[in-house]
Design a protein around this motif. Structure first.
Motif, PDB file in Angstrom:
ATOM      1  N   ILE A 198     -77.062  70.797 -94.514  1.00  0.00           N
ATOM      2  CA  ILE A 198     -76.348  71.971 -94.128  1.00  0.00           C
ATOM      3  C   ILE A 198     -76.342  73.282 -93.999  1.00  0.00           C
ATOM      4  CG2 ILE A 198     -73.874  72.737 -94.191  1.00  0.00           C
ATOM      5  CD1 ILE A 198     -72.480  70.732 -95.488  1.00  0.00           C
ATOM      6  N   THR A 199     -76.402  73.311 -93.067  1.00  0.00           N
ATOM      7  CA  THR A 199     -77.288  75.098 -92.690  1.00  0.00           C
ATOM      8  C   THR A 199     -75.413  75.676 -92.781  1.00  0.00           C
ATOM      9  OG1 THR A 199     -79.338  74.549 -91.696  1.00  0.00           O
ATOM     10  CG2 THR A 199     -78.371  77.276 -91.829  1.00  0.00           C
ATOM     11  N   VAL A 200     -75.772  76.874 -94.576  1.00  0.00           N
ATOM     12  CA  VAL A 200     -74.501  77.726 -93.057  1.00  0.00           C
ATOM     13  C   VAL A 200     -74.302  78.933 -93.378  1.00  0.00           C
ATOM     14  CG1 VAL A 200     -72.461  78.823 -95.454  1.00  0.00           C
ATOM     15  CG2 VAL A 200     -73.724  76.224 -96.495  1.00  0.00           C
ATOM     16  N   ILE A 201     -74.008  79.445 -92.363  1.00  0.00           N
ATOM     17  CA  ILE A 201     -74.097  80.953 -91.797  1.00  0.00           C
ATOM     18  C   ILE A 201     -72.793  81.866 -92.345  1.00  0.00           C
ATOM     19  CG2 ILE A 201     -74.972  79.592 -89.777  1.00  0.00           C
ATOM     20  CD1 ILE A 201     -72.850  79.964 -88.151  1.00  0.00           C
ATOM     21  N   SER A 202     -72.897  82.669 -91.727  1.00  0.00           N
ATOM     22  CA  SER A 202     -71.566  83.680 -92.748  1.00  0.00           C
ATOM     23  C   SER A 202     -70.916  84.300 -91.340  1.00  0.00           C
ATOM     24  CB  SER A 202     -72.006  85.118 -92.546  1.00  0.00           C
ATOM     25  OG  SER A 202     -72.773  85.794 -91.474  1.00  0.00           O
ATOM     26  N   GLN A 203     -69.472  84.535 -91.480  1.00  0.00           N
ATOM     27  CA  GLN A 203     -68.368  84.833 -90.257  1.00  0.00           C
ATOM     28  C   GLN A 203     -68.817  86.192 -89.390  1.00  0.00           C
ATOM     29  OE1 GLN A 203     -64.649  84.541 -93.230  1.00  0.00           O
ATOM     30  NE2 GLN A 203     -63.993  84.838 -91.023  1.00  0.00           N
ATOM     31  N   THR A 204     -69.918  86.475 -89.670  1.00  0.00           N
ATOM     32  CA  THR A 204     -70.591  87.615 -88.486  1.00  0.00           C
ATOM     33  C   THR A 204     -71.215  87.150 -87.686  1.00  0.00           C
ATOM     34  OG1 THR A 204     -70.075  89.413 -90.429  1.00  0.00           O
ATOM     35  CG2 THR A 204     -71.655  89.467 -88.816  1.00  0.00           C
ATOM     36  N   GLU A 205     -72.336  85.986 -88.287  1.00  0.00           N
ATOM     37  CA  GLU A 205     -72.730  85.330 -87.098  1.00  0.00           C
ATOM     38  C   GLU A 205     -72.047  83.934 -86.399  1.00  0.00           C
ATOM     39  OE1 GLU A 205     -76.691  83.201 -89.123  1.00  0.00           O
ATOM     40  OE2 GLU A 205     -75.612  84.115 -91.270  1.00  0.00           O
TER      41      GLU A 205
ATOM     42  N   TYR B  64     -72.281  75.020 -90.434  1.00  0.00           N
ATOM     43  CA  TYR B  64     -71.474  75.165 -90.880  1.00  0.00           C
ATOM     44  C   TYR B  64     -70.593  76.243 -91.124  1.00  0.00           C
ATOM     45  CZ  TYR B  64     -70.256  70.050 -92.134  1.00  0.00           C
ATOM     46  OH  TYR B  64     -69.964  68.959 -92.063  1.00  0.00           O
ATOM     47  N   VAL B  65     -69.679  76.952 -91.288  1.00  0.00           N
ATOM     48  CA  VAL B  65     -69.948  78.731 -91.231  1.00  0.00           C
ATOM     49  C   VAL B  65     -68.398  78.398 -92.500  1.00  0.00           C
ATOM     50  CG1 VAL B  65     -67.464  78.594 -89.788  1.00  0.00           C
ATOM     51  CG2 VAL B  65     -68.155  80.636 -90.754  1.00  0.00           C
ATOM     52  N   GLN B  66     -69.028  80.138 -93.224  1.00  0.00           N
ATOM     53  CA  GLN B  66     -67.761  79.881 -94.599  1.00  0.00           C
ATOM     54  C   GLN B  66     -67.126  81.252 -94.605  1.00  0.00           C
ATOM     55  OE1 GLN B  66     -70.906  81.045 -98.587  1.00  0.00           O
ATOM     56  NE2 GLN B  66     -69.076  80.184 -98.950  1.00  0.00           N
ATOM     57  N   LEU B  67     -65.900  80.309 -94.636  1.00  0.00           N
ATOM     58  CA  LEU B  67     -64.824  81.474 -94.620  1.00  0.00           C
ATOM     59  C   LEU B  67     -64.926  82.040 -94.882  1.00  0.00           C
ATOM     60  CD1 LEU B  67     -63.015  79.154 -92.177  1.00  0.00           C
ATOM     61  CD2 LEU B  67     -64.571  81.329 -91.190  1.00  0.00           C
ATOM     62  N   ALA B  68     -63.750  83.145 -94.821  1.00  0.00           N
ATOM     63  CA  ALA B  68     -63.330  83.932 -96.284  1.00  0.00           C
ATOM     64  C   ALA B  68     -62.096  83.071 -97.221  1.00  0.00           C
ATOM     65  CB  ALA B  68     -62.600  84.942 -95.459  1.00  0.00           C
ATOM     66  N   SER B  69     -61.828  82.115 -97.301  1.00  0.00           N
ATOM     67  CA  SER B  69     -61.095  81.350 -97.563  1.00  0.00           C
ATOM     68  C   SER B  69     -61.714  80.763 -98.487  1.00  0.00           C
ATOM     69  CB  SER B  69     -60.125  80.500 -96.539  1.00  0.00           C
ATOM     70  OG  SER B  69     -60.752  79.607 -95.958  1.00  0.00           O
ATOM     71  N   GLY B  70     -62.367  80.557 -98.786  1.00  0.00           N
ATOM     72  CA  GLY B  70     -63.567  79.222 -99.269  1.00  0.00           C
ATOM     73  C   GLY B  70     -64.085  77.849 -98.606  1.00  0.00           C
ATOM     74  N   VAL B  71     -63.401  77.393 -96.809  1.00  0.00           N
ATOM     75  CA  VAL B  71     -63.678  76.716 -96.983  1.00  0.00           C
ATOM     76  C   VAL B  71     -64.452  77.140 -95.419  1.00  0.00           C
ATOM     77  CG1 VAL B  71     -61.910  75.670 -94.925  1.00  0.00           C
ATOM     78  CG2 VAL B  71     -61.325  76.369 -96.542  1.00  0.00           C
ATOM     79  N   TYR B  72     -65.627  75.239 -95.689  1.00  0.00           N
ATOM     80  CA  TYR B  72     -66.835  75.770 -94.595  1.00  0.00           C
ATOM     81  C   TYR B  72     -66.546  74.612 -93.515  1.00  0.00           C
ATOM     82  CZ  TYR B  72     -69.336  76.596 -98.850  1.00  0.00           C
ATOM     83  OH  TYR B  72     -70.188  77.887 -99.812  1.00  0.00           O
ATOM     84  N   MET B  73     -66.816  75.284 -92.468  1.00  0.00           N
ATOM     85  CA  MET B  73     -66.106  75.153 -91.380  1.00  0.00           C
ATOM     86  C   MET B  73     -67.158  74.552 -90.242  1.00  0.00           C
ATOM     87  SD  MET B  73     -62.945  76.091 -88.550  1.00  0.00           S
ATOM     88  CE  MET B  73     -63.852  77.566 -88.315  1.00  0.00           C
TER      89      MET B  73
END
Length: 199
Positions: A47-54, A69-78
């Motif tokens: 998995i490639t994790v991206i920021s919410q900004t990206e 997958y985006v890592q959200l502020a809640s800690g959830v990856y989506m």
């Protein structure tokens, strides 16, 4: 006096022995295990994790070809596999009923723990509620009732980004999970094949 001193020393030795045999983990240790399990799953699944900004820069989408997958502020990856309907009006609204097809996978035990994907007659359903200070969901039918009526907060996070018929994949940390996840400090991976709005 000597017997009393020996008694207290024996009592102290027994107490230390029982403490040394205690195999329970502290909450901090359980959180560390959870973090390690999430990291291992991300690594093993490429998995490639991206920021919410990206994520926002990319019009709130994730690139499937890069397994983003985006890592959200809640800690959830989506990961948004399919945003669903192209009609902007087909968003989830307060008091909507949502029908869900899903698979739940324990990141601590590496096993599918629950799924309704192979049961045509079973669909999980929840009511979506919005107040001035929070959002929530309450299950009314389906397999997830096994964990209680509260919808995992992690399941509600994608609803701000998708529409009717959406397909998402989630890594949900324990604090955003169902009651059992929170109690055991277990993270789960979900493949939610369809958020179907039922009005």
């Amino acid at each position: 006096m000597k017997k009393l001193t020996l008694f207290f020393l024996a009592l102290l030795a027994c107490g230390l022995a029982f403490q040394a045999c205690d195999n329970t983990k502290t909450y901090a240790e359980m959180l560390e295990d959870e973090k390690d399990a999430i990291k291992a799953f991300i690594r093993d699944s490429s998995i490639t994790v991206i920021s919410q900004t990206e994520f926002y820069r990319n019009d709130s989408t994730t690139d499937l070809s890069k397994n983003e997958y985006v890592q959200l502020a809640s800690g959830v990856y989506m990961q948004i596999v399919d945003k669903g309907s192209t009609n902007p009006a087909d968003t989830v609204k307060p008091n909507d009923q949502i029908l869900v097809r899903f698979m739940e996978f324990s990141l601590m035990n590496n096993v599918v723990t629950m799924s309704n994907l192979d049961y045509a007659e079973v669909v999980d359903e929840f009511n979506y509620r919005v107040t001035s200070s929070s959002i929530a969901g309450q299950f009314t039918q389906g397999f997830m009732l096994y964990y209680g009526t509260s919808v995992p907060a992690g399941w509600l996070v994608p609803l701000a980004y998708v529409r009717d018929g959406a397909h998402v994949k989630l890594i949900v940390p324990s604090k955003m999970g169902h009651n059992s996840a929170m109690q055991n400090v277990y993270p789960y991976y979900y493949d939610i094949r369809k958020y179907q709005i039922y009005r």
